[in-house]
Design an enzyme around this catalytic site. Structure first.
Site, PDB file in Angstrom:
ATOM      1  N   GLU A 194     -28.630  -6.186   9.411  1.00 61.06           N
ATOM      2  CA  GLU A 194     -27.478  -5.986   8.542  1.00 61.06           C
ATOM      3  C   GLU A 194     -27.317  -4.507   8.173  1.00 61.06           C
ATOM      4  O   GLU A 194     -26.192  -4.021   8.006  1.00 61.06           O
ATOM      5  CB  GLU A 194     -27.578  -6.845   7.281  1.00 61.06           C
ATOM      6  CG  GLU A 194     -28.677  -6.450   6.316  1.00 61.06           C
ATOM      7  CD  GLU A 194     -30.002  -7.095   6.652  1.00 61.06           C
ATOM      8  OE1 GLU A 194     -30.097  -7.752   7.708  1.00 61.06           O
ATOM      9  OE2 GLU A 194     -30.951  -6.955   5.853  1.00 61.06           O
ATOM     10  N   ASP A 195     -28.425  -3.769   8.079  1.00 57.87           N
ATOM     11  CA  ASP A 195     -28.322  -2.344   7.755  1.00 57.87           C
ATOM     12  C   ASP A 195     -27.742  -1.546   8.928  1.00 57.87           C
ATOM     13  O   ASP A 195     -26.983  -0.590   8.731  1.00 57.87           O
ATOM     14  CB  ASP A 195     -29.681  -1.788   7.340  1.00 57.87           C
ATOM     15  CG  ASP A 195     -30.783  -2.126   8.336  1.00 57.87           C
ATOM     16  OD1 ASP A 195     -30.535  -2.936   9.248  1.00 57.87           O
ATOM     17  OD2 ASP A 195     -31.903  -1.586   8.197  1.00 57.87           O
ATOM     18  N   ASP A 232     -34.796  -1.927  -1.342  1.00 59.59           N
ATOM     19  CA  ASP A 232     -35.722  -3.033  -1.115  1.00 59.59           C
ATOM     20  C   ASP A 232     -36.695  -3.084  -2.287  1.00 59.59           C
ATOM     21  O   ASP A 232     -36.896  -2.086  -3.002  1.00 59.59           O
ATOM     22  CB  ASP A 232     -36.479  -2.832   0.200  1.00 59.59           C
ATOM     23  CG  ASP A 232     -35.587  -3.061   1.416  1.00 59.59           C
ATOM     24  OD1 ASP A 232     -34.555  -3.744   1.274  1.00 59.59           O
ATOM     25  OD2 ASP A 232     -35.921  -2.529   2.494  1.00 59.59           O
ATOM     26  N   ARG A 254       0.832  -1.192   0.000  1.00 55.73           N
ATOM     27  CA  ARG A 254       0.000   0.000   0.000  1.00 55.73           C
ATOM     28  C   ARG A 254       0.873   1.251   0.000  1.00 55.73           C
ATOM     29  O   ARG A 254       1.957   1.273   0.570  1.00 55.73           O
ATOM     30  CB  ARG A 254      -0.922  -0.010   1.220  1.00 55.73           C
ATOM     31  CG  ARG A 254      -2.109  -0.910   1.049  1.00 55.73           C
ATOM     32  CD  ARG A 254      -2.768  -1.233   2.361  1.00 55.73           C
ATOM     33  NE  ARG A 254      -1.982  -2.200   3.114  1.00 55.73           N
ATOM     34  CZ  ARG A 254      -2.474  -3.024   4.030  1.00 55.73           C
ATOM     35  NH1 ARG A 254      -3.759  -3.007   4.278  1.00 55.73           N
ATOM     36  NH2 ARG A 254      -1.709  -3.863   4.670  1.00 55.73           N
ATOM     37  N   ASP A 256     -39.837  -3.144  -2.331  1.00 59.49           N
ATOM     38  CA  ASP A 256     -41.122  -2.452  -2.161  1.00 59.49           C
ATOM     39  C   ASP A 256     -40.937  -0.958  -1.915  1.00 59.49           C
ATOM     40  O   ASP A 256     -41.805  -0.284  -1.364  1.00 59.49           O
ATOM     41  CB  ASP A 256     -41.911  -3.074  -1.009  1.00 59.49           C
ATOM     42  CG  ASP A 256     -41.111  -3.080   0.293  1.00 59.49           C
ATOM     43  OD1 ASP A 256     -39.900  -2.750   0.256  1.00 59.49           O
ATOM     44  OD2 ASP A 256     -41.694  -3.417   1.340  1.00 59.49           O
ATOM     45  N   ARG A 258     -27.328  -9.380   1.839  1.00 56.55           N
ATOM     46  CA  ARG A 258     -27.515  -8.103   1.154  1.00 56.55           C
ATOM     47  C   ARG A 258     -26.188  -7.515   0.680  1.00 56.55           C
ATOM     48  O   ARG A 258     -26.106  -6.929  -0.413  1.00 56.55           O
ATOM     49  CB  ARG A 258     -28.218  -7.105   2.078  1.00 56.55           C
ATOM     50  CG  ARG A 258     -28.448  -5.747   1.421  1.00 56.55           C
ATOM     51  CD  ARG A 258     -28.997  -4.754   2.440  1.00 56.55           C
ATOM     52  NE  ARG A 258     -30.374  -5.023   2.789  1.00 56.55           N
ATOM     53  CZ  ARG A 258     -31.429  -4.522   2.142  1.00 56.55           C
ATOM     54  NH1 ARG A 258     -31.253  -3.756   1.077  1.00 56.55           N
ATOM     55  NH2 ARG A 258     -32.650  -4.801   2.537  1.00 56.55           N
ATOM     56  N   ARG A 277     -33.823  -5.628  16.796  1.00 59.48           N
ATOM     57  CA  ARG A 277     -32.875  -4.623  16.309  1.00 59.48           C
ATOM     58  C   ARG A 277     -32.253  -3.861  17.466  1.00 59.48           C
ATOM     59  O   ARG A 277     -31.087  -3.474  17.415  1.00 59.48           O
ATOM     60  CB  ARG A 277     -33.594  -3.666  15.348  1.00 59.48           C
ATOM     61  CG  ARG A 277     -34.032  -4.350  14.062  1.00 59.48           C
ATOM     62  CD  ARG A 277     -34.879  -3.450  13.194  1.00 59.48           C
ATOM     63  NE  ARG A 277     -34.145  -2.361  12.584  1.00 59.48           N
ATOM     64  CZ  ARG A 277     -33.378  -2.481  11.498  1.00 59.48           C
ATOM     65  NH1 ARG A 277     -33.228  -3.659  10.923  1.00 59.48           N
ATOM     66  NH2 ARG A 277     -32.751  -1.437  10.997  1.00 59.48           N
TER      67      ARG A 277
END
Length: 736
Positions: A642-643, A554, A434, A556, A538, A689
């Site tokens: 996960e979000d 999503d 790097r 929807d 996801r 959550r």
């Protein structure tokens, strides 16, 4: 006749001179019989032959080059390492071709074989736990690139209560020791009173890499050993404290120009430096105070100056000196390193080093000339002149760099250990090194993954300004679908997305099995790639994505084309953050003694749900390959959160909050027309959550989420002007 006599006389004199020289040569003792003790030679001044080496700018000369020291025979008896080791000769890189994994010897194996008859120190146990819980760990030796022993080698001072005896026997009975090859040995303290010999570890390390504190330039094996930082036993395991400099303070100079408060050694190693620094104290802008009160028998060794020093020492508070000094003196301790070094870094007090020949921590990758000032122990009285000659512009840059290095590499044990592994990893022949800019700027090299940077040439979300680059002008849409059939909202969403001129591709990440096959389908007359067989993950890095920007949706979601285009423009200005629509927040509840998660519409938020958000594709790589396996396991077991974890990750890396765009409150289709009910209406889903939120805090070691009250809207948004003058006309028509 006279000439003949003179000629004979000259020849007699010559013969007599030759005879005398022969007699002297036969009676003189040979050089090999001269007696010099090792101690006599070792006690000679160490700084000699400085003119034989090229000096680093801003750094005092070392004792000798490594090659010169190798030829001195009286050092060999003290050395218990293979001083000829290099990565090419003492490290088997073929073990690391598939992946960089670290094997920690199981404690049960050592105990059953009789190798562990005493406990490990708390500090070393923390280090082992960090490795075992990390992404580096493997419990299969064939997959291991590096081995870490469970035998505590941190403290090798025989006078210490943490000193572990009989290590040589324990080492030789390790099943995979192999002379130390591919092993890493961590050490903080070596040697003991009075000389604190740097090489005295009490066992033979062989071909093992030494990650050692207080290492000298002359004893360090170049490109093989790693100079390790010296830190306290109570150093945070994870999370860590931020630097003290929270904002740009003016004036640049503080109340004191230079400060130091610490021990004074009357006798023994390090006493020369600590006994002389009192000369710098003037009681005004330079405060240098020391005390003799340390150790059980300090009164037996005190001198005539101790009483005065002890009295002056009590007048100043150490914490106050750290925060109110521009420079902090960091003289050597008993060994070359000192706790004062990391303490000064955290405080944003520019370290002035008085420790000739010290190899600074991780100096293989860190450019310390940007954060510290090197002084010379032999030229003590030049220190005030040196620090007064530094401009305010450089002072500001030095102080800023101390905070960057502290927070990226030194504020937790986890970061220190991981930096050690990343340095070894970067030495491997098939991996690209790097850039030094990446190592020495925020957020640092620990979050720069080789697997990604080799492919996209360092186009990381937080490095665009460093390399003069811009994000790609297009985005890929990834629609996360948990349904087996395509529905009406999805058709409507696809049509709105396809109308964007910045769109490159639409991918549906389907949870449907479909035999693990991926292929193209036509939806609403648009060619779409449907990807399946990803285990309903996801943030799985998909090989089909060719843009840096990802719009995660999503199936929807209800969004207009203008909303999507405006959000993308905002993301291009902030490619290191999550930019999106639905916002959530967190807060601390004293009554419940825990963090709570809320979806209430407030003036502040800390989370942007990834059901409708832009983010950089690199975060998919970090999510799957960089995060602790325990975090990923938590998400997989809950089938949720996960979000939230992605928001934790981005805020942890950047130390910045996400960004909300548009005033839309509801972004999903209402549950009607036979559509499945949204999980957001389920109380159990909400509590789950909340549990995830607190679990993530424990595993990260702190709360990385940051509150923000910023919302981005288009220019002329809601202004009483004609809608024809506005660029994003559809946004005006969106109802909450």
């Amino acid at each position: 006749m006279q000439a003949k006599k003179r000629f004979i006389l000259i020849w007699l004199i010559v013969l007599l001179f030759i005879l005398v020289m022969c007699l002297l040569k036969t009676t003189r003792k040979p050089l090999v019989h001269l007696t010099y003790s090792v101690n006599d030679v070792e006690n000679l001044p160490s700084f000699m032959d400085d003119w034989h080496q090229s000096l680093e700018v801003g750094r005092p000369p070392a004792a000798k080059t490594y090659e010169a020291r190798q030829q001195v025979p009286y050092h060999s008896s003290h050395r218990k390492t293979n001083k000829n080791c290099r990565m090419e000769t003492c490290f088997d890189s073929s073990r690391c071709e598939n992946d960089f994994r670290v094997f920690v010897y199981p404690l049960s194996e050592l105990e059953t074989s009789g190798l562990m008859t005493s406990t490990r120190s708390v500090l070393y146990q923390k280090m082992l736990d960090i490795i075992v819980e990390s992404r580096y760990y493997t419990d299969e030796t064939p997959k291991a690139c590096v081995f870490v022993i469970a035998i505590d080698t941190l403290d090798r001072d025989p006078l210490s209560p943490d000193y572990l005896r009989n290590i040589p026997m324990k080492m030789q009975r390790l099943r995979h020791w192999n002379g130390g090859r591919n092993h890493v040995i961590f050490n903080l303290y070596s040697g003991s009173w009075p000389d604190y010999n740097e090489d005295d570890l009490g066992f033979h390390t062989g071909d093992a890499i030494l990650a050692k504190a207080s290492m000298s330039v002359t004893n360090m094996r170049p490109g093989f050993d790693i100079s390790f930082p010296l830190f306290h036993k109570k150093h945070p395991e994870r999370g860590g404290e931020p630097g003290f400099v929270r904002s740009n303070s003016y004036p640049i100079t503080k109340n004191y120009k230079l400060a130091f408060k610490g021990k004074r050694y009357v006798l023994g190693s390090g006493s020369e430096t600590r006994n002389s620094i009192f000369h710098l104290h003037n009681g005004k802008d330079t405060i240098v105070v020391t005390t003799c009160k340390h150790g059980k028998n300090w009164k037996d060794a005190q001198d005539e100056r101790c009483d005065v020093d002890n009295t002056l020492y009590e007048k100043y508070d150490y914490g106050s000196l750290l925060k109110n000094s521009t420079f902090c003196l960091v003289p050597r301790g008993r060994r070359l390193g000192s706790y004062r070094f990391l303490e000064a870094l955290q405080a944003g007090c520019i370290p002035v080093l008085l420790s000739n020949n010290w190899a600074l921590p991780f100096d293989e990758v860190i450019d310390w000339n940007k954060a510290v000032i090197w002084a010379d122990e032999r030229l003590l009285f030049q220190v005030p002149e040196v620090i007064h000659s530094i401009s305010e512009t450089k002072l500001f840059a030095l102080r800023q760099q101390t905070q960057i290095l502290w927070e990226q590499y030194f504020n937790t044990i986890e970061k220190i250990v991981f930096t050690t592994f990343e340095i070894i990893k970067e030495r491997l022949p098939k991996l690209q090194s790097r850039d030094g800019i990446v190592w020495n700027t925020s957020p640092g090299a620990l979050v720069s993954q080789h697997s990604y940077t080799e492919y996209l040439n360092f186009n990381l979300p937080f490095n665009y300004h460093l390399f003069g680059k811009q994000p790609t002008p297009n985005f890929t849409v990834v629609i996360f679908s948990q349904h087996n059939s395509l529905n009406t909202p999805l058709y409507r969403l696809v049509r709105n997305i396809a109308a964007s001129k910045y769109l490159t591709q639409i991918i549906i990440n389907s949870c449907a099995d479909n035999n693990g096959k991926s292929g193209y389908q036509k939806i609403a007359g648009i060619q779409i790639l449907v990807s399946s067989g990803n285990g309903c993950r996801r943030f799985e890095p998909l090989p089909f994505i060719k843009t840096e920007a990802i719009l995660s949706l999503d199936d929807d979601v209800v969004l207009t084309t203008d909303e999507i285009d405006f959000a993308f423009h905002v993301w291009q200005s902030f490619p290191d953050r999550i930019v999106g629509f639905p916002a959530r927040s967190h807060y601390w509840d004293n009554g419940k003694d825990s963090w709570l998660y809320t979806s209430k519409w407030t003036n502040e938020y800390s989370i942007i749900l990834t059901g409708a958000a832009f983010y950089h594709q690199y975060y998919n790589t970090l999510y799957t390959q960089w995060l602790s396996p325990l975090l990923i396991k938590t998400v997989e077991q809950s089938h949720n959160c996960e979000d939230i974890l992605m928001n934790f990750l981005v805020s942890h890396v950047t130390r910045r909050p996400p960004i909300k765009v548009s005033q839309r409150k509801h972004y999903k289709e209402q549950a009607n027309n036979g559509m499945p009910k949204s999980p957001w209406n389920d109380p159990d889903h909400f509590m789950q959550r909340q549990t995830c939120l607190n679990t993530f805090v424990v595993l990260f070691g702190y709360m990385p989420l940051l509150q923000s009250s910023v919302r981005f809207d288009p220019i002329l948004f809601k202004d009483p002007v004609s809608n024809f003058r506005k660029k994003y006309k559809q946004i005006e028509l969106v109802s909450n």
